[in-house]
Design a protein around this motif. Structure first.
Motif, PDB file in Angstrom:
ATOM      1  N   TRP A  18       2.345   1.709   6.880  1.00 36.99           N
ATOM      2  CA  TRP A  18       1.886   0.649   5.964  1.00 36.99           C
ATOM      3  C   TRP A  18       0.532   0.110   6.408  1.00 36.99           C
ATOM      4  O   TRP A  18      -0.388  -0.060   5.598  1.00 36.99           O
ATOM      5  CB  TRP A  18       2.925  -0.476   5.940  1.00 36.99           C
ATOM      6  N   ALA A 204       6.669   6.775   4.147  1.00 37.06           N
ATOM      7  CA  ALA A 204       7.422   5.729   3.450  1.00 37.06           C
ATOM      8  C   ALA A 204       6.728   4.382   3.601  1.00 37.06           C
ATOM      9  O   ALA A 204       6.630   3.599   2.641  1.00 37.06           O
ATOM     10  CB  ALA A 204       8.848   5.656   3.993  1.00 37.06           C
ATOM     11  N   MET A 208       4.877   1.968   0.555  1.00 32.54           N
ATOM     12  CA  MET A 208       5.663   0.764   0.273  1.00 32.54           C
ATOM     13  C   MET A 208       4.812  -0.339  -0.363  1.00 32.54           C
ATOM     14  O   MET A 208       3.694  -0.604   0.065  1.00 32.54           O
ATOM     15  CB  MET A 208       6.282   0.254   1.568  1.00 32.54           C
ATOM     16  N   TYR A 265      12.541   8.487   0.306  1.00 41.78           N
ATOM     17  CA  TYR A 265      11.240   8.121  -0.270  1.00 41.78           C
ATOM     18  C   TYR A 265      10.467   9.359  -0.711  1.00 41.78           C
ATOM     19  O   TYR A 265       9.951   9.420  -1.832  1.00 41.78           O
ATOM     20  CB  TYR A 265      10.401   7.330   0.731  1.00 41.78           C
ATOM     21  N   ALA A 276       7.262   3.695  -4.218  1.00 44.36           N
ATOM     22  CA  ALA A 276       7.034   2.434  -3.507  1.00 44.36           C
ATOM     23  C   ALA A 276       8.313   1.610  -3.439  1.00 44.36           C
ATOM     24  O   ALA A 276       8.614   0.981  -2.411  1.00 44.36           O
ATOM     25  CB  ALA A 276       5.930   1.636  -4.205  1.00 44.36           C
ATOM     26  N   ALA A 279      10.680   3.291  -0.973  1.00 35.92           N
ATOM     27  CA  ALA A 279      10.200   3.067   0.393  1.00 35.92           C
ATOM     28  C   ALA A 279      10.610   1.690   0.895  1.00 35.92           C
ATOM     29  O   ALA A 279      10.998   1.522   2.064  1.00 35.92           O
ATOM     30  CB  ALA A 279       8.676   3.206   0.444  1.00 35.92           C
ATOM     31  N   GLY A 280      10.529   0.686   0.032  1.00 37.04           N
ATOM     32  CA  GLY A 280      10.977  -0.649   0.420  1.00 37.04           C
ATOM     33  C   GLY A 280      12.456  -0.682   0.738  1.00 37.04           C
ATOM     34  O   GLY A 280      12.889  -1.350   1.697  1.00 37.04           O
ATOM     35  N   THR A 283      13.103   0.786   4.157  1.00 39.63           N
ATOM     36  CA  THR A 283      12.753  -0.188   5.196  1.00 39.63           C
ATOM     37  C   THR A 283      13.859  -1.226   5.363  1.00 39.63           C
ATOM     38  O   THR A 283      14.287  -1.529   6.482  1.00 39.63           O
ATOM     39  CB  THR A 283      11.430  -0.895   4.846  1.00 39.63           C
TER      40      THR A 283
END
Length: 301
Positions: A18, A204, A208, A265, A276, A279-280, A283
């Protein structure tokens, strides 16, 4: 066992991706190419090697395998059902659901392997190897199906073209036929696997966007609740019902509560969906694993 310490490498790699994407010259154009490398080469090699490196002893682990597949099928059914529930369907975007349903049932196999080794040694590794060998192909197919259905593309064609599914099915067939990787090739494949995990998690992070999670809170809470709360409870019930021994129960509870697969992702992004958002979720799932793992293992005692 310090679960935060175990999961910190995954979370830190997501954070690195990120930061690099947003504050350095390594922008989206770079990470698009990284995603392609991971999706078409690194992840398939990782999956194939993970499945073929340990013989699958179905007889000795039949009850555990039944329970593990039961947990997985429950997760798949619950994830697929979300858009049809009366109190949820008006709050769920169908496209985002197609991409993120996989979060609810896929699992990080390398965290599973690490925990199984710590808790049960070689026997634990053998048990988790059987679960990985059977469940990875099943779960990858289940991950692809909602996306092909939503996009109205041919499901069979997508399966035949999907490198992750090709690799996992090939690995399972090779394992059943007794194929083993030559010793001289193992270090190379191991390093490719390590590279795929690192680059997949960093990709990922690079993809994000936190705002996308705010727009899909209902779906996010739903799939993460299935992954980190409902599945451990289902696993607990199956462990009791099938009378698993202590080692098998510990492996099953770990399997039910680990964070979702980091490749979720890359799969969503490469198939043209809201990467996106996924990916969140990857996480958040990594962070939630710090709580769900001790919760699940406390149930199995």
């Amino acid at each position: 066992m310090n679960y935060a310490q175990l999961l910190f490498p995954d979370f830190s790699l997501i954070a690195c991706g990120w930061l690099l994407c947003r504050y350095t010259a390594l922008n989206r154009r770079v990470w698009d190419q990284v995603e392609s490398l991971v999706y078409y080469f690194l992840f398939p090699v990782l999956l194939f090697h993970s499945i073929v490196r340990s013989p699958l002893d179905f007889g000795a682990t039949s009850h555990l395998l039944t329970a593990g597949v039961g947990v997985g099928l429950s997760g798949i059914a619950l994830a697929y059902a979300l858009p049809f529930l009366p109190w949820l369907r008006t709050h769920i975007d169908r496209s985002d659901h197609a991409a993120s349903a996989q979060i609810a049932f896929r699992f990080n196999s390398f965290i599973c392997l690490a925990l199984a080794d710590r808790m049960a040694g070689p026997a634990g590794l053998l048990m988790i190897a059987v679960l990985i060998g059977v469940c990875v192909p099943l779960f990858n197919i289940a991950a692809v199906w909602p996306m092909t259905r939503h996009a109205q593309t041919g499901f069979a064609r997508q399966l035949l073209r999907n490198p992750l599914i090709i690799a996992t099915l090939s690995g399972l067939v090779a394992n059943l036929l007794g194929f083993t990787v030559p010793d001289w090739l193992t270090p190379t494949l191991t390093r490719i696997g390590a590279a795929s995990l690192a680059l997949g998690l960093m990709a990922a992070g690079a993809g994000m966007q936190f705002a996308t999670l705010a727009r899909g809170k209902t779906l996010a809470v739903s799939v993460l609740a299935i992954r980190h709360l409902v599945l451990p409870l289902i696993a607990w019930g199956l462990a009791l019902g099938l009378k698993l021994d202590a080692a098998q129960a510990a492996v099953l509870m770990t399997f039910s509560a680990v964070p979702t697969a980091s490749s979720a992702y890359v799969l969503a992004a490469r198939m043209g969906y809201n990467g996106a958002y996924v990916a969140g979720l990857v996480t958040l799932s990594t962070l939630l694993g710090v709580a769900s793992l001790p919760f699940a293992l406390s149930l199995g005692r």
